[in-house]
Motif scaffolding. Structure first.
Motif, PDB file in Angstrom:
ATOM      1  N   LEU A 299       0.843  -1.197   0.000  1.00  0.00           N
ATOM      2  CA  LEU A 299       0.000   0.000   0.000  1.00  0.00           C
ATOM      3  C   LEU A 299       0.878   1.247   0.000  1.00  0.00           C
ATOM      4  CD1 LEU A 299      -2.704  -1.037   2.654  1.00  0.00           C
ATOM      5  CD2 LEU A 299      -2.974  -0.948   0.161  1.00  0.00           C
ATOM      6  N   ASP A 300       0.605   2.159  -0.923  1.00  0.00           N
ATOM      7  CA  ASP A 300       1.352   3.411  -1.037  1.00  0.00           C
ATOM      8  C   ASP A 300       0.460   4.539  -0.528  1.00  0.00           C
ATOM      9  OD1 ASP A 300       3.085   5.415  -1.663  1.00  0.00           O
ATOM     10  OD2 ASP A 300       2.864   5.255  -3.845  1.00  0.00           O
ATOM     11  N   VAL A 301       0.703   4.991   0.708  1.00  0.00           N
ATOM     12  CA  VAL A 301      -0.193   5.957   1.353  1.00  0.00           C
ATOM     13  C   VAL A 301       0.624   7.070   1.997  1.00  0.00           C
ATOM     14  CG1 VAL A 301      -1.814   4.071   1.809  1.00  0.00           C
ATOM     15  CG2 VAL A 301      -0.246   4.796   3.614  1.00  0.00           C
ATOM     16  N   GLN A 302      -0.088   8.061   2.540  1.00  0.00           N
ATOM     17  CA  GLN A 302       0.551   9.160   3.257  1.00  0.00           C
ATOM     18  C   GLN A 302       1.155   8.660   4.575  1.00  0.00           C
ATOM     19  OE1 GLN A 302       0.732  12.130   1.884  1.00  0.00           O
ATOM     20  NE2 GLN A 302      -0.737  11.887   0.225  1.00  0.00           N
ATOM     21  N   GLU A 303       2.046   9.472   5.143  1.00  0.00           N
ATOM     22  CA  GLU A 303       2.780   9.052   6.331  1.00  0.00           C
ATOM     23  C   GLU A 303       1.883   8.787   7.539  1.00  0.00           C
ATOM     24  OE1 GLU A 303       6.162   8.117   8.709  1.00  0.00           O
ATOM     25  OE2 GLU A 303       5.745   8.093   6.558  1.00  0.00           O
ATOM     26  N   ASN A 304       0.974   9.698   7.857  1.00  0.00           N
ATOM     27  CA  ASN A 304       0.124   9.493   9.033  1.00  0.00           C
ATOM     28  C   ASN A 304      -0.951   8.437   8.793  1.00  0.00           C
ATOM     29  OD1 ASN A 304       1.206  11.337  11.030  1.00  0.00           O
ATOM     30  ND2 ASN A 304       0.578  12.966   9.658  1.00  0.00           N
ATOM     31  N   GLN A 305      -1.389   8.296   7.551  1.00  0.00           N
ATOM     32  CA  GLN A 305      -2.275   7.186   7.215  1.00  0.00           C
ATOM     33  C   GLN A 305      -1.551   5.871   7.461  1.00  0.00           C
ATOM     34  OE1 GLN A 305      -3.137   8.108   3.147  1.00  0.00           O
ATOM     35  NE2 GLN A 305      -4.857   9.456   3.620  1.00  0.00           N
ATOM     36  N   ALA A 306      -0.294   5.802   7.039  1.00  0.00           N
ATOM     37  CA  ALA A 306       0.497   4.584   7.246  1.00  0.00           C
ATOM     38  C   ALA A 306       0.654   4.286   8.732  1.00  0.00           C
ATOM     39  CB  ALA A 306       1.868   4.735   6.586  1.00  0.00           C
ATOM     40  N   ARG A 307       0.892   5.324   9.513  1.00  0.00           N
ATOM     41  CA  ARG A 307       1.034   5.136  10.964  1.00  0.00           C
ATOM     42  C   ARG A 307      -0.245   4.530  11.554  1.00  0.00           C
ATOM     43  NH1 ARG A 307       4.277   8.675  14.178  1.00  0.00           N
ATOM     44  NH2 ARG A 307       4.153  10.170  12.457  1.00  0.00           N
ATOM     45  N   ARG A 308      -1.407   5.040  11.107  1.00  0.00           N
ATOM     46  CA  ARG A 308      -2.680   4.531  11.627  1.00  0.00           C
ATOM     47  C   ARG A 308      -2.930   3.088  11.183  1.00  0.00           C
ATOM     48  NH1 ARG A 308      -7.732   6.544  13.301  1.00  0.00           N
ATOM     49  NH2 ARG A 308      -8.606   4.850  14.554  1.00  0.00           N
ATOM     50  N   LEU A 309      -2.643   2.797   9.925  1.00  0.00           N
ATOM     51  CA  LEU A 309      -2.841   1.436   9.419  1.00  0.00           C
ATOM     52  C   LEU A 309      -1.890   0.449  10.096  1.00  0.00           C
ATOM     53  CD1 LEU A 309      -4.593   2.950   7.379  1.00  0.00           C
ATOM     54  CD2 LEU A 309      -3.630   1.510   5.564  1.00  0.00           C
ATOM     55  N   LEU A 310      -0.662   0.877  10.350  1.00  0.00           N
ATOM     56  CA  LEU A 310       0.298   0.010  11.044  1.00  0.00           C
ATOM     57  C   LEU A 310      -0.155  -0.261  12.480  1.00  0.00           C
ATOM     58  CD1 LEU A 310       3.645   1.508   9.732  1.00  0.00           C
ATOM     59  CD2 LEU A 310       2.826  -0.827   9.330  1.00  0.00           C
ATOM     60  N   ASN A 311      -0.744   0.742  13.129  1.00  0.00           N
ATOM     61  CA  ASN A 311      -1.272   0.531  14.476  1.00  0.00           C
ATOM     62  C   ASN A 311      -2.375  -0.520  14.463  1.00  0.00           C
ATOM     63  OD1 ASN A 311       0.439   2.402  15.641  1.00  0.00           O
ATOM     64  ND2 ASN A 311      -1.036   4.074  15.583  1.00  0.00           N
ATOM     65  N   ASP A 312      -3.245  -0.458  13.444  1.00  0.00           N
ATOM     66  CA  ASP A 312      -4.313  -1.452  13.345  1.00  0.00           C
ATOM     67  C   ASP A 312      -3.738  -2.823  13.040  1.00  0.00           C
ATOM     68  OD1 ASP A 312      -7.319  -1.728  13.331  1.00  0.00           O
ATOM     69  OD2 ASP A 312      -6.849  -2.656  11.392  1.00  0.00           O
ATOM     70  N   LEU A 313      -2.719  -2.868  12.206  1.00  0.00           N
ATOM     71  CA  LEU A 313      -2.041  -4.141  11.919  1.00  0.00           C
ATOM     72  C   LEU A 313      -1.424  -4.720  13.184  1.00  0.00           C
ATOM     73  CD1 LEU A 313      -0.675  -6.330  10.208  1.00  0.00           C
ATOM     74  CD2 LEU A 313       1.055  -4.640   9.539  1.00  0.00           C
ATOM     75  N   ASP A 314      -0.788  -3.881  13.993  1.00  0.00           N
ATOM     76  CA  ASP A 314      -0.187  -4.356  15.242  1.00  0.00           C
ATOM     77  C   ASP A 314      -1.260  -4.868  16.208  1.00  0.00           C
ATOM     78  OD1 ASP A 314       2.342  -3.726  14.326  1.00  0.00           O
ATOM     79  OD2 ASP A 314       2.398  -1.758  15.290  1.00  0.00           O
ATOM     80  N   SER A 315      -2.412  -4.178  16.249  1.00  0.00           N
ATOM     81  CA  SER A 315      -3.516  -4.636  17.106  1.00  0.00           C
ATOM     82  C   SER A 315      -4.052  -5.978  16.619  1.00  0.00           C
ATOM     83  CB  SER A 315      -4.643  -3.594  17.110  1.00  0.00           C
ATOM     84  OG  SER A 315      -4.212  -2.385  17.671  1.00  0.00           O
ATOM     85  N   TYR A 316      -4.183  -6.117  15.317  1.00  0.00           N
ATOM     86  CA  TYR A 316      -4.637  -7.380  14.718  1.00  0.00           C
ATOM     87  C   TYR A 316      -3.682  -8.525  15.094  1.00  0.00           C
ATOM     88  CZ  TYR A 316      -5.315 -10.756  10.863  1.00  0.00           C
ATOM     89  OH  TYR A 316      -5.511 -11.888  10.113  1.00  0.00           O
ATOM     90  N   ARG A 317      -2.408  -8.240  15.024  1.00  0.00           N
ATOM     91  CA  ARG A 317      -1.393  -9.246  15.349  1.00  0.00           C
ATOM     92  C   ARG A 317      -1.469  -9.653  16.814  1.00  0.00           C
ATOM     93  NH1 ARG A 317       5.061  -8.289  14.097  1.00  0.00           N
ATOM     94  NH2 ARG A 317       5.662 -10.498  14.003  1.00  0.00           N
ATOM     95  N   ALA A 318      -1.682  -8.663  17.694  1.00  0.00           N
ATOM     96  CA  ALA A 318      -1.759  -8.949  19.126  1.00  0.00           C
ATOM     97  C   ALA A 318      -3.049  -9.694  19.473  1.00  0.00           C
ATOM     98  CB  ALA A 318      -1.676  -7.646  19.918  1.00  0.00           C
ATOM     99  N   ASP A 319      -4.173  -9.277  18.855  1.00  0.00           N
ATOM    100  CA  ASP A 319      -5.457  -9.915  19.148  1.00  0.00           C
ATOM    101  C   ASP A 319      -5.437 -11.408  18.790  1.00  0.00           C
ATOM    102  OD1 ASP A 319      -6.430  -7.536  20.039  1.00  0.00           O
ATOM    103  OD2 ASP A 319      -7.528  -7.044  18.204  1.00  0.00           O
ATOM    104  N   LEU A 320      -4.705 -11.749  17.726  1.00  0.00           N
ATOM    105  CA  LEU A 320      -4.639 -13.147  17.287  1.00  0.00           C
ATOM    106  C   LEU A 320      -3.440 -13.879  17.879  1.00  0.00           C
ATOM    107  CD1 LEU A 320      -5.623 -12.812  13.506  1.00  0.00           C
ATOM    108  CD2 LEU A 320      -7.082 -13.348  15.465  1.00  0.00           C
ATOM    109  N   ASP A 321      -2.706 -13.188  18.756  1.00  0.00           N
ATOM    110  CA  ASP A 321      -1.531 -13.778  19.413  1.00  0.00           C
ATOM    111  C   ASP A 321      -0.555 -14.338  18.381  1.00  0.00           C
ATOM    112  OD1 ASP A 321       0.090 -14.445  21.533  1.00  0.00           O
ATOM    113  OD2 ASP A 321      -0.890 -16.382  21.904  1.00  0.00           O
TER     114      ASP A 321
END
Length: 421
Positions: A299-321
């Protein structure tokens, strides 16, 4: 009358030959033009439909056109946020054989708006500050590459949404110059020009009743100087500490990463007796989070959009252990089971209203809001349906906001659909 056009372009589109180059740009027929909001410009500028896309055409002197074309090409090679040059056309003549100005052609920056188009009766109170912050970041990035702008202003900038902030793009480089390195005096002069221009532009908005009441325009101009200085010092300032505090090297790099910058090289020195260490970033590249997201998901996105999407990705990773699994595999699963289904759940006719990454960011915000209001974890499918009906349906299409010339925006008139930055 036959013309002898000269087209300078890296990849010229044959359809350029079909445009009415023998007619002054201000008189081009409506069927050729794309009705997009235009900012204030000292030159005649028109948005033109070409081969299923939109280009911006600016009448300008031949020498200046070629110079700006080359400067924009250089800025694009340096990955600085700016419009993409398409080419220069010279040799134009009208039906009577009279010489017409050369034109500079650039790609229209989708989902972007001039600052005047962002001001309506429905502004959020901090919108002006967010625009100034975005311009400060852009100016720092330009100065880090050695680019002297010469005419910094809101009018010479385009803005795109970047999560809860804005991203700024240079749109007019005709007064600029590229150096190996800028002196402190060059940077200070650029900053003072920016401050004065911004105060004047905001006063103009205030006179047209397009600015929220109670805004101190002089203080807003000063805010640019403050934000610029803070960011510049953080990115380039030297830092000294004792040899027992070497962890501060990693801390400095982490601090720069959180600001969205990668450090390619550090200059590390010690004093004569070896008790003090000094560090200074030598190469600072913007786009830390967007590069990481691109590497993981494509995904080619803006910097703060990327930060938000990465946070959601990290939450997804943690939720699924799945913290122990390869990051690329988890990112692929998040992309195909979370991000893409959420975006596709939005009706096709509404997807052009916002960029996909911005759409997903707002979906996350809306889901949190609805979940808090209802006291339960609302599923994404339900959140999407609510967002579409209560928020998105009445939003303007930011991919192409039609029927508005921002430079002619009358007092107090809203953008189509009531654009709310």
């Amino acid at each position: 009358m036959a013309q002898s056009l000269q087209i300078t372009a890296a990849a010229p589109d044959p359809a350029l030959l079909d445009l009415p180059w023998d007619v002054p740009l201000e008189d081009w027929p409506a069927e050729t033009l794309a009705a997009l909001p235009r900012g204030i410009s000292r030159h005649v500028v028109r948005f033109v439909k070409l081969s299923g896309r939109v280009i911006a055409v600016k009448e300008i002197g031949e020498t200046v056109a070629y110079r700006e074309y080359e400067l924009l090409r250089a800025l694009n090679r340096l990955d600085v946020p700016s419009v993409v040059p398409v080419g220069v056309i010279t040799g134009r003549r009208d039906a009577n054989g009279e010489r017409l100005e050369a034109v500079l052609i650039t790609k229209h920056l989708q989902y972007s708006l001039p600052y005047r188009a962002l001001f309506s009766q429905l502004l959020q109170p901090d919108t002006t500050g967010r625009l100034i912050d975005a311009l400060a970041v852009l100016l720092v990035r330009l100065h880090l590459t050695g680019f002297y702008w010469g005419d910094v202003s809101l009018s010479n900038t385009l803005f795109r949404r970047d999560a809860e902030t804005f991203a700024a793009y240079l749109v007019d480089a005709e007064t600029g110059d590229l150096h190996d390195r800028l002196s402190d005096g060059q940077r200070a002069y650029d900053l003072e020009v920016a401050r004065v221009n911004i105060i004047g532009e905001l006063m103009d908005l205030e006179a047209g009743e397009l600015l929220e009441s109670g805004v101190d325009t002089v203080a807003i101009g000063g805010r640019l100087v403050e934000r610029y200085s803070e960011l510049w010092d953080t990115l380039t300032g030297a830092e000294s500490f004792g040899t027992g505090e070497r962890w501060r090297v990693a801390a400095r790099i982490d601090r720069l990463n959180k600001l969205g910058f990668d450090v390619g090289e550090l200059d590390i020195t010690t004093d004569i007796d070896g008790t003090t260490v000094s560090i200074q970033p030598k190469v600072v590249d913007a786009g830390h989070h967007s590069r990481r997201l691109m590497r993981l998901t494509g995904l080619d996105v803006q910097e703060n959009q990327a930060r938000r999407l990465l946070n959601d990705l990290d939450s997804y990773r943690a939720d699924l252990d799945r913290q122990g699994e390869d990051e690329e595999f988890v990112a692929h699963d998040w992309l195909t089971t979370v991000f893409e289904p959420a975006v596709r759940a939005v009706p096709r006719e509404m997807r052009g209203k916002l960029e996909p990454a911005q759409l997903f960011h707002e979906l996350l915000d809306h889901r949190w809001y609805v979940s808090s209001e209802q006291g339960r974890d609302v599923p994404m499918v339900e959140a999407v349906a609510s967002y579409v009906e209560t928020v998105l349906r009445d939003r303007p299409d930011e991919k192409s906001v039609l029927g508005l010339d921002a430079s002619m925006l009358p007092r107090g008139e809203d953008l189509p659909g009531g654009l709310v930055p």
